[in-house]
Design a protein around this motif. Structure first.
Motif, PDB file in Angstrom:
ATOM      1  N   UNK A  31       4.553  30.789  28.313  1.00 17.56           N
ATOM      2  CA  UNK A  31       4.252  31.227  27.165  1.00 17.56           C
ATOM      3  C   UNK A  31       5.421  31.942  26.679  1.00 17.56           C
ATOM      4  N   UNK A  32       5.907  32.592  27.428  1.00 13.89           N
ATOM      5  CA  UNK A  32       7.149  33.648  26.746  1.00 13.89           C
ATOM      6  C   UNK A  32       8.534  33.114  26.641  1.00 13.89           C
ATOM      7  N   UNK A  33       8.573  31.755  27.466  1.00 12.33           N
ATOM      8  CA  UNK A  33       9.796  31.038  27.016  1.00 12.33           C
ATOM      9  C   UNK A  33      10.558  30.586  28.463  1.00 12.33           C
ATOM     10  N   UNK A  34      10.145  31.007  29.750  1.00 12.83           N
ATOM     11  CA  UNK A  34      10.573  30.870  30.816  1.00 12.83           C
ATOM     12  C   UNK A  34      10.108  29.346  31.293  1.00 12.83           C
ATOM     13  N   UNK A  35      10.982  28.734  31.889  1.00 10.76           N
ATOM     14  CA  UNK A  35      10.863  27.542  32.464  1.00 10.76           C
ATOM     15  C   UNK A  35       9.717  27.517  33.758  1.00 10.76           C
ATOM     16  N   UNK A  36       8.880  26.402  33.837  1.00 11.69           N
ATOM     17  CA  UNK A  36       7.887  26.611  35.033  1.00 11.69           C
ATOM     18  C   UNK A  36       8.456  27.054  36.506  1.00 11.69           C
ATOM     19  N   UNK A  37       9.600  26.149  36.680  1.00  8.44           N
ATOM     20  CA  UNK A  37      10.247  26.434  38.159  1.00  8.44           C
ATOM     21  C   UNK A  37      10.604  27.834  38.120  1.00  8.44           C
ATOM     22  N   UNK A  38      11.341  28.559  37.066  1.00  3.64           N
ATOM     23  CA  UNK A  38      11.596  29.868  37.099  1.00  3.64           C
ATOM     24  C   UNK A  38      10.467  30.681  37.402  1.00  3.64           C
ATOM     25  N   UNK A  39       9.498  30.706  36.728  1.00  2.00           N
ATOM     26  CA  UNK A  39       7.965  31.294  36.847  1.00  2.00           C
ATOM     27  C   UNK A  39       7.909  31.135  38.591  1.00  2.00           C
ATOM     28  N   UNK A  40       7.783  29.978  39.192  1.00  2.00           N
ATOM     29  CA  UNK A  40       7.453  29.826  40.534  1.00  2.00           C
ATOM     30  C   UNK A  40       8.352  30.439  41.458  1.00  2.00           C
ATOM     31  N   UNK A  41       9.687  30.315  41.000  1.00  2.00           N
ATOM     32  CA  UNK A  41      10.753  31.056  41.855  1.00  2.00           C
ATOM     33  C   UNK A  41      10.655  32.515  41.990  1.00  2.00           C
ATOM     34  N   UNK A  42      10.206  33.091  40.772  1.00  3.22           N
ATOM     35  CA  UNK A  42      10.055  34.588  40.556  1.00  3.22           C
ATOM     36  C   UNK A  42       8.933  35.069  41.674  1.00  3.22           C
ATOM     37  N   UNK A  43       7.791  34.264  41.608  1.00  2.00           N
ATOM     38  CA  UNK A  43       6.837  34.546  42.478  1.00  2.00           C
ATOM     39  C   UNK A  43       6.896  34.470  44.002  1.00  2.00           C
ATOM     40  N   UNK A  44       7.572  33.355  44.415  1.00  3.57           N
ATOM     41  CA  UNK A  44       8.221  32.788  45.713  1.00  3.57           C
ATOM     42  C   UNK A  44       9.255  34.066  46.165  1.00  3.57           C
ATOM     43  N   UNK A  45       9.989  34.624  45.331  1.00  7.37           N
ATOM     44  CA  UNK A  45      10.948  35.457  45.951  1.00  7.37           C
ATOM     45  C   UNK A  45      10.771  36.990  45.754  1.00  7.37           C
ATOM     46  N   UNK A  46       9.579  37.147  44.870  1.00  2.00           N
ATOM     47  CA  UNK A  46       8.979  38.583  44.931  1.00  2.00           C
ATOM     48  C   UNK A  46       7.681  39.002  45.467  1.00  2.00           C
ATOM     49  N   UNK A  47       6.752  38.284  45.220  1.00  2.79           N
ATOM     50  CA  UNK A  47       5.458  38.595  45.803  1.00  2.79           C
ATOM     51  C   UNK A  47       5.175  39.994  45.448  1.00  2.79           C
ATOM     52  N   UNK A  48       4.823  40.211  44.070  1.00  2.00           N
ATOM     53  CA  UNK A  48       4.526  41.574  43.463  1.00  2.00           C
ATOM     54  C   UNK A  48       3.581  41.177  42.408  1.00  2.00           C
ATOM     55  N   UNK A  49       2.936  42.024  42.031  1.00  2.00           N
ATOM     56  CA  UNK A  49       1.999  41.854  40.718  1.00  2.00           C
ATOM     57  C   UNK A  49       2.627  42.821  39.567  1.00  2.00           C
ATOM     58  N   UNK A  50       2.438  44.046  39.565  1.00  2.00           N
ATOM     59  CA  UNK A  50       2.856  44.853  38.489  1.00  2.00           C
ATOM     60  C   UNK A  50       4.432  44.606  38.211  1.00  2.00           C
ATOM     61  N   UNK A  51       5.290  44.542  39.258  1.00  2.00           N
ATOM     62  CA  UNK A  51       6.597  44.510  39.138  1.00  2.00           C
ATOM     63  C   UNK A  51       7.230  43.068  38.596  1.00  2.00           C
ATOM     64  N   UNK A  52       6.464  42.052  38.992  1.00  2.00           N
ATOM     65  CA  UNK A  52       6.544  40.710  38.178  1.00  2.00           C
ATOM     66  C   UNK A  52       6.376  40.933  36.820  1.00  2.00           C
ATOM     67  N   UNK A  53       4.978  41.336  36.428  1.00  2.00           N
ATOM     68  CA  UNK A  53       4.557  41.193  34.951  1.00  2.00           C
ATOM     69  C   UNK A  53       5.646  42.104  34.106  1.00  2.00           C
ATOM     70  N   UNK A  54       5.968  43.390  34.642  1.00  2.00           N
ATOM     71  CA  UNK A  54       6.897  44.051  33.980  1.00  2.00           C
ATOM     72  C   UNK A  54       8.552  43.598  34.045  1.00  2.00           C
ATOM     73  N   UNK A  55       8.834  43.017  34.998  1.00  2.00           N
ATOM     74  CA  UNK A  55      10.452  42.363  34.940  1.00  2.00           C
ATOM     75  C   UNK A  55      10.447  41.210  34.025  1.00  2.00           C
ATOM     76  N   UNK A  56       9.346  40.240  34.025  1.00  2.00           N
ATOM     77  CA  UNK A  56       9.236  39.106  33.313  1.00  2.00           C
ATOM     78  C   UNK A  56       9.086  39.735  31.958  1.00  2.00           C
ATOM     79  N   UNK A  57       8.440  40.440  31.503  1.00  2.00           N
ATOM     80  CA  UNK A  57       8.277  41.233  30.117  1.00  2.00           C
ATOM     81  C   UNK A  57       9.499  41.209  29.600  1.00  2.00           C
ATOM     82  N   UNK A  58      10.589  42.110  30.493  1.00  2.00           N
ATOM     83  CA  UNK A  58      11.794  42.569  29.944  1.00  2.00           C
ATOM     84  C   UNK A  58      12.522  41.597  29.892  1.00  2.00           C
ATOM     85  N   UNK A  59      12.690  40.518  30.831  1.00  2.00           N
ATOM     86  CA  UNK A  59      13.439  39.284  30.594  1.00  2.00           C
ATOM     87  C   UNK A  59      13.374  38.497  29.316  1.00  2.00           C
TER      88      UNK A  59
END
Length: 234
Positions: A31-59
């Motif tokens: 919903x923020x504008x990232x492609x679906x595959x990018x969102x999946x790649x972020x989760x697969x390569x980071x495996x965090x919760x707060x870090x992902x939410x914060x980092x994606x918000x900044x992106x």
């Protein structure tokens, strides 16, 4: 094989809990504008919760690479402490590559389960413990990314509470049977509340507040309930 199966069994509730939280991440990222595959790649390569939410918000906000790197590092630096702590519980002979893999798979919930094991833990157990949470976190993100167009925002926000409820459910049972664990939890909560509610500490970032609380709790437990080394650990 027994340790592997036991680890997989212990990882099932964590993976199920991650499905709902990562689902929310997938929805927010797309919903923020990232492609679906990018969102999946972020989760697969980071495996965090707060870090992902914060980092994606900044992106999504168009922040610089430096801001994104520093923010995610500060929020996720607690995993370094968790990795160091669990490295002391691994059986002797566990290789460096295996330790790096386990470090990648460590989350708050995985650490809580592994740290609660009595005695040493094997590599097979850790492989089993981290495998399903990784799959659950990535799969939940993929499902959320696909369903982002139909998921009501209010429902997505409500799902964020699932991670906290799951973590509470993990730490409370052992705290009922161990005075040391209960005291460490109480120390961490007390320090975190002090840092959060007293205006004097407002300049400290949320990530560093978590680190300070974790260190304070660890020191409290080490001083009041020191662990005696076994003969083969010397």
């Amino acid at each position: 094989m027994n340790d592997l199966k036991r680890g997989i069994r212990k990882g099932i509730p964590i993976a199920l809990g991650y499905l709902s939280v990562s689902f929310t991440f997938g929805v927010k990222a797309v919903n923020g504008g990232l492609p679906a595959w990018v969102a999946v790649l972020i989760s697969l390569s980071n495996l965090t919760s707060a870090g992902q939410f914060a980092g994606t918000t900044l992106i999504i906000a168009g922040s610089t690479y430096f801001e994104i790197a520093v923010t995610t590092f500060v929020i996720n630096i607690r995993y370094m402490l968790m990795s160091l702590a669990l490295s002391q519980k691994l059986v002797r002979g566990t290789g460096r590559l295996q330790r790096c893999i386990f470090g990648f798979g460590i989350t708050d919930e995985v650490f809580a389960v592994a740290a609660g094991e009595s005695g040493k833990i094997s590599a097979s157990y850790m492989y089993g413990l981290i495998s399903l949470p990784i799959v659950g976190w990535t799969a939940g993100t993929a499902l959320g990314a696909v369903a982002s167009d139909i998921m009501p925002p209010i429902l997505a926000s409500a799902m964020e509470l699932g991670l906290y409820a799951m973590f509470i459910a993990i730490i409370l049972p052992p705290a009922k049977h161990s005075r040391a664990i209960a005291l460490v939890i109480a120390a961490a909560v007390t320090v975190e509340c002090i840092l959060y509610y007293i205006p004097l500490f407002n300049w400290i970032s949320g990530g560093f507040k978590v680190i300070i609380a974790a260190i304070a709790a660890a020191v409290t437990g080490a001083v009041l309930y020191p662990v005696k080394k076994e003969a083969d650990d010397v």
